[in-house]
Design a protein around this motif. Sequence first.
Motif, PDB file in Angstrom:
ATOM      1  N   ILE A   2       0.851  -1.193   0.000  1.00 50.72           N
ATOM      2  CA  ILE A   2       0.000   0.000   0.000  1.00 50.72           C
ATOM      3  C   ILE A   2       0.888   1.245   0.000  1.00 50.72           C
ATOM      4  CG2 ILE A   2      -1.780   1.269   1.263  1.00 50.72           C
ATOM      5  CD1 ILE A   2      -2.391  -1.509   2.639  1.00 50.72           C
ATOM      6  N   GLU A   3       0.571   2.163  -0.872  1.00 50.85           N
ATOM      7  CA  GLU A   3       1.341   3.408  -0.927  1.00 50.85           C
ATOM      8  C   GLU A   3       0.633   4.474  -0.077  1.00 50.85           C
ATOM      9  OE1 GLU A   3       4.332   5.380  -1.224  1.00 50.85           O
ATOM     10  OE2 GLU A   3       4.405   3.426  -2.199  1.00 50.85           O
ATOM     11  N   TYR A   4       1.413   5.269   0.662  1.00 52.57           N
ATOM     12  CA  TYR A   4       0.837   6.334   1.489  1.00 52.57           C
ATOM     13  C   TYR A   4       1.341   7.687   1.008  1.00 52.57           C
ATOM     14  CZ  TYR A   4      -0.919   2.926   4.850  1.00 52.57           C
ATOM     15  OH  TYR A   4      -1.595   1.903   5.447  1.00 52.57           O
ATOM     16  N   THR A   5       0.447   8.633   0.849  1.00 54.38           N
ATOM     17  CA  THR A   5       0.841   9.991   0.468  1.00 54.38           C
ATOM     18  C   THR A   5       0.125  10.997   1.367  1.00 54.38           C
ATOM     19  OG1 THR A   5       0.985   9.230  -1.800  1.00 54.38           O
ATOM     20  CG2 THR A   5       1.099  11.594  -1.460  1.00 54.38           C
ATOM     21  N   LEU A   6       0.900  11.627   2.235  1.00 48.62           N
ATOM     22  CA  LEU A   6       0.317  12.657   3.101  1.00 48.62           C
ATOM     23  C   LEU A   6       0.610  14.021   2.500  1.00 48.62           C
ATOM     24  CD1 LEU A   6       1.299  11.404   6.680  1.00 48.62           C
ATOM     25  CD2 LEU A   6      -0.703  10.828   5.322  1.00 48.62           C
ATOM     26  N   HIS A   7      -0.393  14.896   2.552  1.00 50.88           N
ATOM     27  CA  HIS A   7      -0.215  16.221   1.960  1.00 50.88           C
ATOM     28  C   HIS A   7       0.086  17.273   3.017  1.00 50.88           C
ATOM     29  CE1 HIS A   7      -1.430  14.757  -1.929  1.00 50.88           C
ATOM     30  NE2 HIS A   7      -2.377  14.075  -1.313  1.00 50.88           N
ATOM     31  N   GLY A   8       0.842  18.291   2.602  1.00 53.74           N
ATOM     32  CA  GLY A   8       1.167  19.387   3.515  1.00 53.74           C
ATOM     33  C   GLY A   8       2.275  20.243   2.940  1.00 53.74           C
ATOM     34  N   SER A  21       6.820   6.348   5.784  1.00 50.35           N
ATOM     35  CA  SER A  21       7.554   5.085   5.710  1.00 50.35           C
ATOM     36  C   SER A  21       7.145   4.156   6.851  1.00 50.35           C
ATOM     37  CB  SER A  21       9.072   5.315   5.647  1.00 50.35           C
ATOM     38  OG  SER A  21       9.471   6.094   6.721  1.00 50.35           O
ATOM     39  N   ALA A  22       6.807   4.711   8.016  1.00 51.55           N
ATOM     40  CA  ALA A  22       6.326   3.854   9.112  1.00 51.55           C
ATOM     41  C   ALA A  22       5.007   3.193   8.740  1.00 51.55           C
ATOM     42  CB  ALA A  22       6.171   4.676  10.387  1.00 51.55           C
ATOM     43  N   LEU A  23       4.143   3.947   8.075  1.00 54.25           N
ATOM     44  CA  LEU A  23       2.850   3.396   7.651  1.00 54.25           C
ATOM     45  C   LEU A  23       3.053   2.296   6.616  1.00 54.25           C
ATOM     46  CD1 LEU A  23       0.811   6.722   7.275  1.00 54.25           C
ATOM     47  CD2 LEU A  23       0.220   4.864   8.834  1.00 54.25           C
ATOM     48  N   ARG A  24       3.909   2.589   5.649  1.00 54.29           N
ATOM     49  CA  ARG A  24       4.160   1.656   4.555  1.00 54.29           C
ATOM     50  C   ARG A  24       4.734   0.344   5.081  1.00 54.29           C
ATOM     51  NH1 ARG A  24       7.773   4.826   1.593  1.00 54.29           N
ATOM     52  NH2 ARG A  24       6.084   6.244   1.064  1.00 54.29           N
ATOM     53  N   GLU A  25       5.662   0.481   6.047  1.00 54.40           N
ATOM     54  CA  GLU A  25       6.325  -0.720   6.578  1.00 54.40           C
ATOM     55  C   GLU A  25       5.528  -1.346   7.712  1.00 54.40           C
ATOM     56  OE1 GLU A  25      10.139   0.918   7.493  1.00 54.40           O
ATOM     57  OE2 GLU A  25      10.334   1.614   5.421  1.00 54.40           O
ATOM     58  N   ASN A  26       4.311  -0.835   7.902  1.00 53.73           N
ATOM     59  CA  ASN A  26       3.429  -1.428   8.895  1.00 53.73           C
ATOM     60  C   ASN A  26       4.004  -1.410  10.309  1.00 53.73           C
ATOM     61  OD1 ASN A  26       0.964  -2.380   9.424  1.00 53.73           O
ATOM     62  ND2 ASN A  26       1.196  -4.322   8.327  1.00 53.73           N
ATOM     63  N   ARG A  27       4.725  -0.352  10.628  1.00 55.08           N
ATOM     64  CA  ARG A  27       5.280  -0.261  11.980  1.00 55.08           C
ATOM     65  C   ARG A  27       4.915   1.091  12.603  1.00 55.08           C
ATOM     66  NH1 ARG A  27       9.421   3.154  11.266  1.00 55.08           N
ATOM     67  NH2 ARG A  27      10.396   3.207   9.221  1.00 55.08           N
ATOM     68  N   PHE A  28       3.714   1.564  12.275  1.00 51.24           N
ATOM     69  CA  PHE A  28       3.294   2.852  12.832  1.00 51.24           C
ATOM     70  C   PHE A  28       2.979   2.676  14.319  1.00 51.24           C
ATOM     71  CE2 PHE A  28       0.682   6.594  13.547  1.00 51.24           C
ATOM     72  CZ  PHE A  28       1.470   7.543  12.922  1.00 51.24           C
ATOM     73  N   PRO A  29       3.557   3.518  15.181  1.00 49.57           N
ATOM     74  CA  PRO A  29       3.358   3.353  16.617  1.00 49.57           C
ATOM     75  C   PRO A  29       1.924   3.687  17.024  1.00 49.57           C
ATOM     76  CG  PRO A  29       4.507   5.385  16.157  1.00 49.57           C
ATOM     77  CD  PRO A  29       4.374   4.688  14.852  1.00 49.57           C
TER      78      PRO A  29
END
Length: 374
Positions: A2-8, A21-29
């Motif tokens: 899954i690709e994640y793109t946050l805007h800002g 990258s934490a979201l992509r690698e499934n290691r989001f705290p």
Amino acid sequence: MIEYTLHGPVSQERSRIRVMSALRENRFPQAVLIDGPAGIGKKALAMEIAKALQCTDPNMRPCGHCFGCRMAEDSGSTEKWVVPMESDEAHARSSDDVAPGSKAKTIEDFKKAYIEEIQKNPYRVDIFSAGAFISVDLIRAMTSAFAMKGDRVRTVIVSDADRMNESAANAFLKTLEDVPADTYFILTTSSREKILQTIRSRCLALHLLPLSDNEVRGEVLKFAGEDFDESALTDDIVGLAEGSPGKALYYAENGKGWLDLSVDFLQKSLKGDYTGLFLQLKETTLEDPYMANRFLEVLSFLLADLLREQAGATLRMPETAHKVDMAQFPRIDATALELSLVTVQETMSRIESRRITPMMCLQTLSLKIFEGYK
Ligand SMILES: [Zn+2]
């Protein structure tokens, strides 16, 4: 994958890359603490993260249109937020306790209004009143919502987490010690040091950076309402905001006369024209402690610019700083300016303690500032 793109804004890309990258690698705290100066967009980032976590699109998150994304943006989902409230609001009854058809405002109604304000312009620094705080009841209401079983990812944004009082912080700590599965906490604060160390140590720290002056201008104009007076957003106001669109907006709306007033304050104090200055102060809105301290921030900024000028450094508010005729006051050197900054800081603490009226504090300041150098 899954690709994640946050805007800002570009200036904050580094923080977003870490999150993505934490979201992509499934290691989001399960708990994140976003800190940084007021009005730079911490809540905006928190909302982006919440959306990305709740999104169910198989390829690209946040997609913006799935159920999870829409729920994240729904101001009626009040259980997804903890916000500081004034005590009468926090003590209003819950919608579960109000008889059907009742017109009484519930705690959820108040909360929904705050969430709508945040969504309309997440940069605003004056959404919550100075006395608003996060009570233990607000934390309990949030945790009891967990009891309702769901199979979806849940996110909770705790805005201005430093405003938790002691019992709220302890209750929240218990929640953090045993976070339910698929639940994520995103805390924001501009006063990291005021948060319990035990809470901080359980959160991943995300330090958000201020924006560039150009970005500040762009974000203010993007989010300000239609009746915003663009001409109030001068270069000096942007300089004063130090990378915070929220502060720039606040000063453009409330502090139009404050830059000139800060010049007058210094010059009249130095010349000993106290009567003239007191009369001028009477015409202002500085009876309000919050506003008085925002004005003193402007004054500090002007003093810091005068110091920069003596050091030959670039000024942040050149137009305003050049209005102070320093040639008239040859005794004011760098030491005098540094001491004056301390005096202003002390005055701000006194105003915050609310034992003496802001006007009295400002008058005392005008007498005391540059004492021994006049
Ligand atoms: Zn989605």
